[in-house]
Design an enzyme around this catalytic site. Structure first.
Site, PDB file in Angstrom:
ATOM      1  N   GLU A   1      -2.666   9.970   3.553  1.00 51.65           N
ATOM      2  CA  GLU A   1      -4.702  10.520   4.458  1.00 51.65           C
ATOM      3  C   GLU A   1      -3.963  12.422   4.773  1.00 51.65           C
ATOM      4  OE1 GLU A   1      -6.199   6.813   5.456  1.00 51.65           O
ATOM      5  OE2 GLU A   1      -4.724   7.428   7.384  1.00 51.65           O
TER       6      GLU A   1
ATOM      7  N   GLU B   1       0.999  -0.841   0.015  1.00 55.68           N
ATOM      8  CA  GLU B   1      -0.212   0.180  -0.288  1.00 55.68           C
ATOM      9  C   GLU B   1       0.534   1.365  -0.074  1.00 55.68           C
ATOM     10  OE1 GLU B   1      -3.507  -0.938   2.883  1.00 55.68           O
ATOM     11  OE2 GLU B   1      -2.588   2.064   2.921  1.00 55.68           O
TER      12      GLU B   1
ATOM     13  N   ASP C   1      -0.086   5.450   0.601  1.00 56.53           N
ATOM     14  CA  ASP C   1      -0.631   5.830   1.076  1.00 56.53           C
ATOM     15  C   ASP C   1      -0.337   7.430   1.442  1.00 56.53           C
ATOM     16  OD1 ASP C   1      -2.178   3.744   1.963  1.00 56.53           O
ATOM     17  OD2 ASP C   1      -1.619   3.508   4.099  1.00 56.53           O
TER      18      ASP C   1
END
Ligand code: NAG
Length: 293
Positions: A106, A102, A104
């Site tokens: 955010e 993953e 990421d």
């Protein structure tokens, strides 16, 4: 006279703005499916603009139709304005399964006027715990900004408006797994995380301000698309020899390193590689390389 001038420059601005919209390299209809949120995700302007919203009942999200094994992805986001405390906009690549990879981003909301946090993480073989956080050097709710992920066999680079903020190098030679076998899909969502997002959960979501809305446009991808027949991608030898594939071998050059240093010095607020409380027995192996570079 002055007003004629003002009007004609306004007109010029308008023409530039519309031609930019028309030149959007990709269309959200073609590349994405809105997958959840019961109508809270919306396509506007013939698919050039996508909005996600969040209210007390639900958030919303969309995902890429394609899966990629290496890609360079750019997307412009305009985050929830005003009091966005408790809200999180996630923008990430992920594979499937218990040992997934993953990459990421955010975006953690805040009270009006207080800074968002750009949170990043990298999972390899199901293991994450590699958080780095930054304050943006601009107001991410006032305008669109470009958030990019470069993922090739040598490195992963996160960049904001073309300025690299984080690099995760391929350090397999030091025993650190690198994402290179599992295909990933691109996901975007807007959801509520009032338990932890803003000042560690101290500030809760103000639901009287709902619905909260974030906007997405100008998705652009250069990538190796996983083909349905399996076990192969669109990055065959002819593609890898073409000029479109420069991203596949791209690495940080000297000027990108300088710019990343500037971001780290002025805007980095958390780095797992310096969190001695969390790793009392020593930092993960990749931290050595990060410190040196
Ligand atoms: C919100 O603002 C406070 C005060 O400036 C700051 O400490 C915090 O890092 C900001 N961001 C988030 C997501 O909590």
């Amino acid at each position: 006279m002055a007003s004629t001038l003002a009007r004609s420059s306004l007109l010029a601005l308008f023409l530039i703005a519309t031609s930019m919209v028309c030149f959007a390299a990709n269309n959200f209809n073609k590349d994405f499916d809105i997958t959840w949120g019961d109508g809270r995700g919306k396509l506007l302007n013939n698919g050039d603009l996508l909005t996600l919203s969040l209210d007390k009942i639900s958030g919303s999200g969309f995902q890429s139709k394609n899966e990629y094994l290496f890609a360079k992805i750019d997307m412009q986001l305009k985050l929830v304005p005003g009091n966005s405390a408790g809200t999180v906009a996630s923008y990430y690549l992920s594979s499937q399964g218990p040992t997934h990879d993953e990459i990421d981003y955010e975006f953690l909301g805040n009270l009006s006027g207080d800074p968002y946090i750009i949170h990043t993480n990298v999972y390899t073989q199901g293991k994450g715990e590699r958080e780095q956080q930054f304050y943006p050097w601009f107001d991410p709710t006032a305008d669109f900004h470009t958030y990019s992920i470069l993922w090739n066999p040598k490195c992963i680079i996160f960049s904001v408006d073309g300025i690299p903020i984080r690099e995760f190098k391929n350090m397999e030679s030091m025993g650190v797994p690198f994402p290179k076998k599992q295909r990933m899909r691109l996901y975007n969502s807007l959801w509520d995380a009032e338990d932890w997002a803003t000042r560690g959960g101290l500030v809760k979501t103000d639901w009287t301000k709902a619905p909260f809305t974030a906007c997405y446009r100008n998705f652009n991808v250069n990538g190796c698309i996983w083909t349905d027949s399996g076990a192969s991608t669109t990055c065959g030898p002819s593609y890898l020899h073409s000029s479109n594939s420069k991203w596949f071998t791209q690495e940080m050059d000297l000027s990108s390193k300088e710019r990343m240093k500037w971001v780290k010095r002025k805007y980095m607020i958390y780095n797992y590689c310096t969190d001695t409380k969390r790793f009392p027995l020593g930092f993960p192996p990749e931290c050595k390389a990060i410190q040196i570079s």
